[in-house]
Write a protein that holds these residues in place. Sequence first.
Motif, PDB file in Angstrom:
ATOM      1  N   ASP A  85      35.953   1.006  -6.799  1.00  0.00           N
ATOM      2  CA  ASP A  85      37.094   0.271  -6.322  1.00  0.00           C
ATOM      3  C   ASP A  85      36.796  -1.181  -5.696  1.00  0.00           C
ATOM      4  O   ASP A  85      35.514  -1.453  -5.553  1.00  0.00           O
ATOM      5  CB  ASP A  85      38.283   0.912  -5.454  1.00  0.00           C
ATOM      6  CG  ASP A  85      37.605   1.301  -4.144  1.00  0.00           C
ATOM      7  OD1 ASP A  85      38.159   2.080  -3.422  1.00  0.00           O
ATOM      8  OD2 ASP A  85      36.251   0.937  -3.947  1.00  0.00           O
ATOM      9  N   THR A  88      33.718  -1.230  -2.864  1.00  0.00           N
ATOM     10  CA  THR A  88      32.198  -0.996  -2.942  1.00  0.00           C
ATOM     11  C   THR A  88      31.893  -1.985  -3.973  1.00  0.00           C
ATOM     12  O   THR A  88      30.539  -2.347  -4.031  1.00  0.00           O
ATOM     13  CB  THR A  88      32.284   0.420  -3.802  1.00  0.00           C
ATOM     14  OG1 THR A  88      33.112   0.320  -4.849  1.00  0.00           O
ATOM     15  CG2 THR A  88      32.557   1.553  -2.921  1.00  0.00           C
ATOM     16  N   THR A 405      41.042   0.306  11.054  1.00  0.00           N
ATOM     17  CA  THR A 405      40.841   0.861  12.529  1.00  0.00           C
ATOM     18  C   THR A 405      40.145   0.144  13.425  1.00  0.00           C
ATOM     19  O   THR A 405      39.729  -1.120  13.031  1.00  0.00           O
ATOM     20  CB  THR A 405      39.924   2.144  12.508  1.00  0.00           C
ATOM     21  OG1 THR A 405      38.740   1.838  11.956  1.00  0.00           O
ATOM     22  CG2 THR A 405      40.345   3.182  11.251  1.00  0.00           C
ATOM     23  N   SER A 416      31.523   3.697   2.978  1.00  0.00           N
ATOM     24  CA  SER A 416      32.069   4.871   2.397  1.00  0.00           C
ATOM     25  C   SER A 416      33.710   4.999   2.156  1.00  0.00           C
ATOM     26  O   SER A 416      34.247   6.111   1.934  1.00  0.00           O
ATOM     27  CB  SER A 416      31.602   6.049   3.246  1.00  0.00           C
ATOM     28  OG  SER A 416      32.134   6.007   4.338  1.00  0.00           O
ATOM     29  N   ARG A 417      34.173   3.725   2.367  1.00  0.00           N
ATOM     30  CA  ARG A 417      35.715   3.728   1.820  1.00  0.00           C
ATOM     31  C   ARG A 417      36.540   4.349   2.994  1.00  0.00           C
ATOM     32  O   ARG A 417      37.674   4.644   2.791  1.00  0.00           O
ATOM     33  CB  ARG A 417      36.021   3.988   0.446  1.00  0.00           C
ATOM     34  CG  ARG A 417      35.426   3.012  -0.348  1.00  0.00           C
ATOM     35  CD  ARG A 417      35.715   3.222  -1.955  1.00  0.00           C
ATOM     36  NE  ARG A 417      34.544   4.213  -2.085  1.00  0.00           N
ATOM     37  CZ  ARG A 417      34.510   4.803  -3.251  1.00  0.00           C
ATOM     38  NH1 ARG A 417      35.206   4.918  -4.138  1.00  0.00           N
ATOM     39  NH2 ARG A 417      33.491   5.605  -3.447  1.00  0.00           N
ATOM     40  N   LYS A 418      36.017   4.598   3.962  1.00  0.00           N
ATOM     41  CA  LYS A 418      36.886   5.320   4.977  1.00  0.00           C
ATOM     42  C   LYS A 418      37.586   4.490   5.702  1.00  0.00           C
ATOM     43  O   LYS A 418      38.870   4.740   6.010  1.00  0.00           O
ATOM     44  CB  LYS A 418      36.025   6.252   6.036  1.00  0.00           C
ATOM     45  CG  LYS A 418      36.063   7.633   5.505  1.00  0.00           C
ATOM     46  CD  LYS A 418      35.493   8.426   6.744  1.00  0.00           C
ATOM     47  CE  LYS A 418      33.783   7.850   7.156  1.00  0.00           C
ATOM     48  NZ  LYS A 418      33.173   8.785   8.538  1.00  0.00           N
ATOM     49  N   GLY A 419      37.423   3.246   6.051  1.00  0.00           N
ATOM     50  CA  GLY A 419      37.975   2.362   6.904  1.00  0.00           C
ATOM     51  C   GLY A 419      39.125   1.693   6.177  1.00  0.00           C
ATOM     52  O   GLY A 419      39.684   0.824   6.903  1.00  0.00           O
ATOM     53  N   THR A 420      39.277   1.753   5.082  1.00  0.00           N
ATOM     54  CA  THR A 420      40.387   0.923   4.512  1.00  0.00           C
ATOM     55  C   THR A 420      41.570   1.994   4.183  1.00  0.00           C
ATOM     56  O   THR A 420      41.590   3.318   4.064  1.00  0.00           O
ATOM     57  CB  THR A 420      39.886   0.516   2.872  1.00  0.00           C
ATOM     58  OG1 THR A 420      39.649   1.680   2.041  1.00  0.00           O
ATOM     59  CG2 THR A 420      38.473  -0.225   2.889  1.00  0.00           C
ATOM     60  N   GLY A 421      42.539   1.376   4.099  1.00  0.00           N
ATOM     61  CA  GLY A 421      43.962   2.133   4.018  1.00  0.00           C
ATOM     62  C   GLY A 421      44.401   1.901   2.645  1.00  0.00           C
ATOM     63  O   GLY A 421      44.113   1.097   1.859  1.00  0.00           O
ATOM     64  N   ARG A 422      45.392   2.637   2.180  1.00  0.00           N
ATOM     65  CA  ARG A 422      46.053   2.412   0.867  1.00  0.00           C
ATOM     66  C   ARG A 422      47.352   2.482   1.179  1.00  0.00           C
ATOM     67  O   ARG A 422      47.936   3.158   1.991  1.00  0.00           O
ATOM     68  CB  ARG A 422      45.629   3.383  -0.060  1.00  0.00           C
ATOM     69  CG  ARG A 422      44.253   3.815  -0.200  1.00  0.00           C
ATOM     70  CD  ARG A 422      43.518   3.060  -1.089  1.00  0.00           C
ATOM     71  NE  ARG A 422      42.111   3.230  -0.929  1.00  0.00           N
ATOM     72  CZ  ARG A 422      41.279   1.920  -0.946  1.00  0.00           C
ATOM     73  NH1 ARG A 422      41.426   0.959  -1.099  1.00  0.00           N
ATOM     74  NH2 ARG A 422      39.647   2.469  -0.658  1.00  0.00           N
ATOM     75  N   SER A 434      46.518   8.582  10.763  1.00  0.00           N
ATOM     76  CA  SER A 434      45.646   7.543  11.298  1.00  0.00           C
ATOM     77  C   SER A 434      45.343   7.777  12.614  1.00  0.00           C
ATOM     78  O   SER A 434      45.724   8.900  13.318  1.00  0.00           O
ATOM     79  CB  SER A 434      46.748   6.200  11.348  1.00  0.00           C
ATOM     80  OG  SER A 434      47.459   6.394  12.142  1.00  0.00           O
ATOM     81  N   ASP A 438      45.685   2.147  14.767  1.00  0.00           N
ATOM     82  CA  ASP A 438      45.799   1.601  13.513  1.00  0.00           C
ATOM     83  C   ASP A 438      47.158   1.100  13.234  1.00  0.00           C
ATOM     84  O   ASP A 438      48.073   1.427  13.891  1.00  0.00           O
ATOM     85  CB  ASP A 438      45.812   3.182  12.556  1.00  0.00           C
ATOM     86  CG  ASP A 438      44.464   3.453  12.283  1.00  0.00           C
ATOM     87  OD1 ASP A 438      44.303   4.490  11.566  1.00  0.00           O
ATOM     88  OD2 ASP A 438      43.539   2.820  12.700  1.00  0.00           O
ATOM     89  N   VAL A 439      47.215   0.229  12.317  1.00  0.00           N
ATOM     90  CA  VAL A 439      48.467  -0.621  11.943  1.00  0.00           C
ATOM     91  C   VAL A 439      48.784  -0.030  10.724  1.00  0.00           C
ATOM     92  O   VAL A 439      47.856   0.237   9.645  1.00  0.00           O
ATOM     93  CB  VAL A 439      48.338  -1.979  11.940  1.00  0.00           C
ATOM     94  CG1 VAL A 439      49.456  -2.699  11.240  1.00  0.00           C
ATOM     95  CG2 VAL A 439      47.816  -2.591  13.232  1.00  0.00           C
ATOM     96  N   VAL A 440      49.935   0.545  10.634  1.00  0.00           N
ATOM     97  CA  VAL A 440      50.320   1.216   9.219  1.00  0.00           C
ATOM     98  C   VAL A 440      51.654   0.524   8.715  1.00  0.00           C
ATOM     99  O   VAL A 440      52.297   0.199   9.397  1.00  0.00           O
ATOM    100  CB  VAL A 440      50.530   2.719   9.661  1.00  0.00           C
ATOM    101  CG1 VAL A 440      51.493   3.260   8.255  1.00  0.00           C
ATOM    102  CG2 VAL A 440      49.561   3.343   9.916  1.00  0.00           C
TER     103      VAL A 440
ATOM    104  N   MET B   1      41.106   4.598   6.457  1.00  0.00           N
ATOM    105  CA  MET B   1      41.851   4.742   7.467  1.00  0.00           C
ATOM    106  C   MET B   1      41.818   5.697   8.260  1.00  0.00           C
ATOM    107  O   MET B   1      42.538   5.893   9.388  1.00  0.00           O
ATOM    108  CB  MET B   1      43.328   5.086   6.878  1.00  0.00           C
ATOM    109  CG  MET B   1      44.246   3.864   6.252  1.00  0.00           C
ATOM    110  SD  MET B   1      45.211   3.245   7.248  1.00  0.00           S
ATOM    111  CE  MET B   1      46.587   4.195   7.368  1.00  0.00           C
ATOM    112  N   ASP B  30      33.974  10.723  -1.696  1.00  0.00           N
ATOM    113  CA  ASP B  30      34.030   9.233  -2.137  1.00  0.00           C
ATOM    114  C   ASP B  30      34.978   9.468  -3.610  1.00  0.00           C
ATOM    115  O   ASP B  30      36.078   8.782  -3.881  1.00  0.00           O
ATOM    116  CB  ASP B  30      33.214   8.280  -2.031  1.00  0.00           C
ATOM    117  CG  ASP B  30      32.611   7.948  -0.761  1.00  0.00           C
ATOM    118  OD1 ASP B  30      31.531   7.747  -0.753  1.00  0.00           O
ATOM    119  OD2 ASP B  30      33.321   8.096   0.090  1.00  0.00           O
TER     120      ASP B  30
END
Lengths: 478, 191
Positions: A85, A88, A405, A416-422, A434, A438-440, B1, B30
């Motif tokens: 995505d 990465t 965050t 590792s794509r943890k820090g991104t939100g969808r 969250s 966090d801002v949601v 998140m 992942d």
Amino acid sequence: FGRQRVEIACKDHGLQSNLQPQQGESLPISQVSLIQKDSPRHFADVFKTKGNGEVEGDKSNSPQEFDLSHVCYLCKKGVEAIIDDDVTKCFSAEELGSWNLLTRTSMRYQYLSIRLTVLWSLGFLFRYFVLLPVRTFTLVVAIGYMIMSASFLGYLPESKFKAGLSRYCLLTVYTLASRAFSASLTFHNLENRAKGGGICVANHTTPVDVIFLSSDNCYAYIGQKHTGFVGFIERLMSRSGSDHIWFDRSEMRDRQKVTNRLKAHVEDATKFPMLIFPEGTCINNTSVMMFKKAALKSGCDLPVAMKYDPRFCDPFWNSSQDSFVRYLIKIMTSWSVVCDIWYLPPEHQKEGKIVTPLCLTGSWRDGGGPNHEVKRWRRCSDIRQQSKGRDCKPRRPCGLTMGWTVEEDDRKKFVSRKGTGRIQQTTERRLANSSEGDVVVDGQNSCISLKTTTSKYEVIGADCLVSLVTEDHSNVIL
Amino acid sequence: MGSRTSIPLNDEELSSLCEETKFSHSQLRDLYGRFLELSKDGEFIKRSDMIRLSDLKSNPLGSRIVDAFFKDSCSDDESMDFTQFVKAAAVFKPQRKHTSESALNSADSKLRFIFNIYDLDGDEIISQDEMLSLLKMMVGTSVDAEKLSQIADRAVLDGDDDKDGVIGFEDFKKAVSHIDASKLISIRVLD
């Protein structure tokens, strides 16, 4: 690449290559990027010429060869689109259009011709046995000079003379150090250069881009206190008259303390501007990630955009692949480092209003610089789209796709794509998942909830999250 | 998140999946995140979900790639669950020196994936028609039909090693042996 091979093949057999320049190639450089490697037009070129340059019974020139490598390439791109995505994509090293005689940039190294191998070996010998020693020596000289000048300056009393002298010494040291990489730096828009106080934000591709930026203007740094040699350098820098902020690990955890120190430094106009890399980690020179919010809280921001020419070296530090020493060796045995640096006009935070955010997008791929008018925040995917030359229309408000965050050590999270939100299901569920701070964003309801408080905030305008203003306009959060 | 949805497999299944595909736990997580993005209901990915991706739309072979992705991995060709998704993705893992022949990311399986892209009807041979239709997809209308069919015929002739008029999987493997296909068909991020 296909075109080159056709030409080589035709030349080998004494044929005229009938490669007419296609319409695409007479366009100015800013539009060539539209003819992409995997477009049908590209293949049409290849097949047209194959039809003309046919050689009987010669298997190595048969279209089969072009077919399969192109299918493999398209297939790989397609599956990448499925599995990868946007985030990465920023983290794998850039791939070049044509080989620059460094093995490390060739993904598909295969034996092409004896001439090329000889050229490459000559290049190899030159890079490792001529360039590397000279550059190492220059680096040692630069470090020695820094030590000497810093010690000397430490003894001088605080005065205007000292400030002037230290500025001169710092600039010299960093210019010397950037010569150790054979850096060829071009600075644009010098009128926007930072003068005093404020924060400079820049994009981050290599850990040594601090050196390149500092060779033109003096900055204050902020970073973690290290031990050993790096710690020694840090102390040295602090001695030479400029105020840097070095943090202990324990202090890093206390976010408020960090912010206060930063604020105190930034507001003092006699101090050097603070240099910050808000992306948080090294990005691979093709796109710019969304900035993290901690970077952008203070008054005046001075964006600086850096773009390396990938033909001369690959400046991207993939820290999961290479250690720092190995990376240094790679950089010092590349041809050189060619970098364009643009100083963008400063951004001021307006009282009580939405701040127009920074965006260092621009026509990266087109070879031009970033646009000087401030653009709105783009989503990471939009930034990549724009960098490919396609125009993105602004969308309705609240199109945020990335939440982030507050943790400082977000680098791992991005990778590792943890820090991104969808944009997912409901705000409530995401709130539940969250962590604090966090801002949601909920796309439908046009409202933002902060987990730490119970008040709601309104997003005013903007197609992507820019900043939030509390109801009493006392607090601006980006 | 900050939220990490856990994979809906128990420990046993998870470790056997790791064994088979040689992915690490964090890579599986992942991939699961990606799986959730692609699928609408969180349980299955349908063919239509994949084709929606814009990068695939602009790729001339987009629909064929999705077909090939679905083909070997699932029985009903319409939807795949997470295990099948991971196994299909495992084909693209870069090869290490000691990869065995039977591993999911062996050179054979990679070439088989490419072969499936050519082979439209799944009959294990690439005929001239299939080659022609693939070329048409890649080139569009820029090259005229006659030249294209010439190239297609030529390609099948060259590739056909056992002279049975069509390209079987063994012929195909021989034909690509001169390029390092397995390196081309690897995605670095899966390493």
